[in-house]
Design a protein around this motif. Structure first.
Motif, short mmCIF file in Angstrom:
data_model
loop_
_atom_site.label_atom_id
_atom_site.label_comp_id
_atom_site.label_asym_id
_atom_site.label_seq_id
_atom_site.Cartn_x
_atom_site.Cartn_y
_atom_site.Cartn_z
N THR A 21 0.95 -1.07 0.11
CA THR A 21 0.10 0.07 -0.07
C THR A 21 0.98 0.94 -0.03
N GLY A 22 2.21 1.26 -0.57
CA GLY A 22 2.84 2.24 -0.21
C GLY A 22 4.44 1.45 -0.62
N TYR A 23 5.59 2.41 -0.10
CA TYR A 23 6.51 2.35 -0.23
C TYR A 23 7.19 1.17 1.08
N LEU A 24 8.21 0.52 0.84
CA LEU A 24 9.30 -0.07 1.89
C LEU A 24 9.73 1.05 2.93
N HIS A 25 9.05 0.50 4.03
CA HIS A 25 9.22 1.74 5.27
C HIS A 25 10.66 1.47 6.02
N LEU A 26 11.39 2.56 6.76
CA LEU A 26 12.67 1.74 7.12
C LEU A 26 12.60 1.41 8.38
N GLN A 65 8.58 -0.82 -5.74
CA GLN A 65 9.39 -0.08 -4.84
C GLN A 65 9.55 -1.37 -4.54
N ILE A 66 9.04 -2.17 -3.45
CA ILE A 66 8.77 -2.96 -2.15
C ILE A 66 10.19 -3.51 -2.92
N LEU A 67 10.18 -4.55 -4.19
CA LEU A 67 10.94 -5.46 -4.52
C LEU A 67 12.17 -4.31 -4.97
N GLN A 68 12.25 -3.90 -5.85
CA GLN A 68 14.04 -2.23 -5.81
C GLN A 68 14.05 -2.41 -4.84
N SER A 69 13.09 -2.33 -3.29
CA SER A 69 14.24 -1.47 -2.14
C SER A 69 14.94 -2.61 -1.77
N MET A 70 13.63 -3.76 -1.46
CA MET A 70 15.19 -5.07 -0.97
C MET A 70 16.30 -5.82 -1.55
N GLY A 256 9.49 13.35 7.55
CA GLY A 256 11.04 13.55 6.98
C GLY A 256 10.56 11.76 6.17
N ALA A 257 11.81 12.00 5.52
CA ALA A 257 11.64 10.73 4.39
C ALA A 257 11.99 8.90 5.37
N VAL A 258 10.99 7.95 4.58
CA VAL A 258 10.64 7.42 5.56
C VAL A 258 10.88 5.87 4.76
N ALA A 259 11.11 6.03 3.38
CA ALA A 259 10.99 5.34 2.12
C ALA A 259 12.23 5.01 2.18
N VAL A 260 12.66 3.69 2.11
CA VAL A 260 14.19 3.21 1.90
C VAL A 260 15.03 4.04 0.47
N SER A 261 13.46 3.84 -0.83
CA SER A 261 13.76 4.60 -1.86
C SER A 261 14.45 6.12 -1.90
N ASN A 262 13.79 6.63 -1.25
CA ASN A 262 14.40 7.85 -0.47
C ASN A 262 15.92 8.39 -0.64
N TYR A 263 16.25 7.68 0.06
CA TYR A 263 17.62 7.28 0.86
C TYR A 263 18.75 7.13 -0.31
N GLU A 264 18.27 6.01 -1.07
CA GLU A 264 19.55 5.72 -1.92
C GLU A 264 18.80 7.09 -3.09
N LEU A 269 24.92 4.46 0.83
CA LEU A 269 24.72 3.27 -0.04
C LEU A 269 24.29 2.13 1.06
N PRO A 270 23.90 0.73 -0.07
CA PRO A 270 22.84 0.00 1.00
C PRO A 270 23.80 -0.37 2.23
N GLU A 271 25.09 -1.09 1.85
CA GLU A 271 25.78 -1.44 3.00
C GLU A 271 26.12 0.17 4.12
N ALA A 272 25.86 1.57 4.09
CA ALA A 272 25.74 2.29 5.51
C ALA A 272 24.45 1.80 5.85
#
Length: 472
Positions: A21-26, A65-70, A256-264, A269-272
């Protein structure tokens, strides 16, 4: 903080089950990380399930978006994605079995009747809840089935006794069955509700350990009772505390930004992100910076915090800066080129930016900041007018012009550029800052850079000469 948990004896199977129902939340990403790391630590399997029974709000865009974030986080799954809406026949099969053995029943109460029931309960000062009017019982006469009303199916929750489980995070939790009522497990349209579908899914998928947010604690007694009604083995539950925003309230989109995709997109970096998320509710001694491989080797389900963690943007930036500093320059150049193109800048060759990344990455917390630095190499710059006026004085302009002429004929290497600058300083009797700052402003558009020769050599010679001569 829990320091020890029972270690599993069989095959560990964990899962993450986001709703599209939305992005992958932090918060969901942290739960996914813990579930994934626990499975990997024990040599088990990790399953991705898409809980899409909220048909009105679920979207394919959210799924993607969930699949991409994973994928970006590197949380690979052994099975899935499995979609609940493709399992409706299975849910119906279990519902039919429960109706047959009396652990579920049809309820024909209309929404209006239920509203009136709750209002009457409030008026009497009672706790609101379903009153069991359609629940079969020995000697009980049920109301006549109304015409034109599609029933829901309710779970016949035990009427007394306690539900107790030893939570992997919270420790022992007990809730009395009198505190919960007969849950709706199937809507009138035949679609199952969350608390029912999640049990059937975890049962069928042989999930052994369920990590999830502690907002699900109140759902757990219902689910445990459904497991028992089905004769299914219980998984172990671990309920993780919420992540708080910097204002002390639950992290949410409004703050604030709570979607994983926002941080990308912002250049993390994903490892961070994995390193930082791991520390939001779990620790291994005083370790702050660690690889995902180290986390997997340490993550046995112990040392999970019982209290909420607080999101700290400055701490995340510090962690990310560490990983940017140690990242491969070719990798950084591809990420920076993507940022630059998104801003409309032309980048002909991603790999050509690798030396630029090597020079500037120590100054940056994100690849977006790195792209801001490197933009001067791919587009014109406009120095701040007040700084330029203050530093490019009439006394300095002849030296800048002379340097431009010298640079036309030297080898385009940092030592030769450095010597040309020194020769110009000697000719005009200037000190380094008197010449270097206006040169930086003219060529780079800013007064602070790494050593001026190292910054200039990364430009094409003609670009440097042209920018030095432009304002003289």
């Amino acid at each position: 903080m829990s320091n020890a948990v029972p270690q599993p004896t069989g095959v560990v199977r964990t899962r993450i089950a986001p709703s599209p129902t939305g992005y992958l939340h932090l918060g969901t990403a942290r739960t996914a990380l813990y579930s994934w790391a626990y499975a990997r630590h024990h040599g088990g399997q990790f399953v991705l399930r898409i809980e899409d029974t909220d048909v009105a709000r679920s979207t394919q865009e959210s799924v993607e978006q969930i699949l991409q974030s994973m994928h970006w986080l590197g949380l690979d799954y052994d099975e899935g994605p499995i979609y609940q809406m493709q399992r409706l026949d299975r849910y119906q099969q279990v519902i039919d079995q429960m109706l047959a053995n009396g652990t579920a029943y049809r309820c024909y109460a209309t929404p209006e009747e239920l509203d009136a029931m709750r209002e009457a309960q409030k008026a009497r000062g009672e706790k609101t809840g379903y009153d069991g009017r359609w629940r079969p019982a020995p000697g009980k006469v049920l109301p006549p089935i109304p015409e034109g009303v599609k029933p829901v199916v309710r779970f016949a929750n035990p009427l007394d006794g306690d539900v107790t489980w030893d939570d992997l995070v919270k420790g022992p939790i007990t809730i009395n069955n009198r505190e919960i009522d007969d849950l709706i497990i199937q809507r009138p349209d035949g679609v199952p509700t969350y608390n029912f579908a999640v049990v059937v899914d975890d049962w069928d998928m042989q999930i052994t350990h369920v990590f999830r947010g502690d907002e699900h604690i109140n759902n757990t007694p219902w689910q445990i009772n459904i497991y028992r009604a089905l004769g299914a083995a219980l998984p172990q539950f671990g309920h993780l505390p919420v992540i708080l925003g910097d204002d002390g309230t639950k992290l949410s989109k409004r703050r604030g930004a709570v979607a994983v995709s926002n941080y990308e997109e912002m250049g993390y970096l994903p490892e961070a992100m994995l390193n930082y998320l791991a520390r939001l509710g779990w620790s291994h001694g005083d370790e702050e910076l660690f690889t995902i491989e180290q986390m997997v080797s340490w993550f046995d389900g112990s040392h999970l915090n019982k209290s909420p963690a607080q999101w700290d943007a400055a701490k995340l930036a510090w962690v990310n800066a560490h990983y940017v500093k140690h990242a491969d320059d070719q990798r950084l150049s591809a990420l920076v080129a993507k940022h630059l193109r998104a801003k409309g800048h032309a980048v002909a060759d991603d790999a050509a930016l690798a030396p630029h990344c090597a020079l500037f990455k120590d100054r940056c917390a994100t690849t977006m900041e790195l792209a801001d630095w490197l933009s001067m190499y791919v587009t014109d710059v406009t120095p701040p007018a007040d700084e330029l006026a203050a530093k490019l004085t009439d006394a300095v302009k002849p030296a800048v012009a002379a340097l431009a002429e010298r640079l036309k004929g030297v080898a385009w290497e940092a030592p030769a550029i450095s010597q040309a600058i020194k020769d110009t300083l000697g000719e005009f009797g200037l000190k380094m800052p008197q010449l270097a700052i206006p040169v930086r402003l003219l060529v780079c558009g800013r007064s602070q850079t790494p050593s001026v020769d190292a910054a200039l050599v990364l430009f094409e010679r003609d670009v440097v000469v042209q920018r030095l001569q432009k304002n003289i």
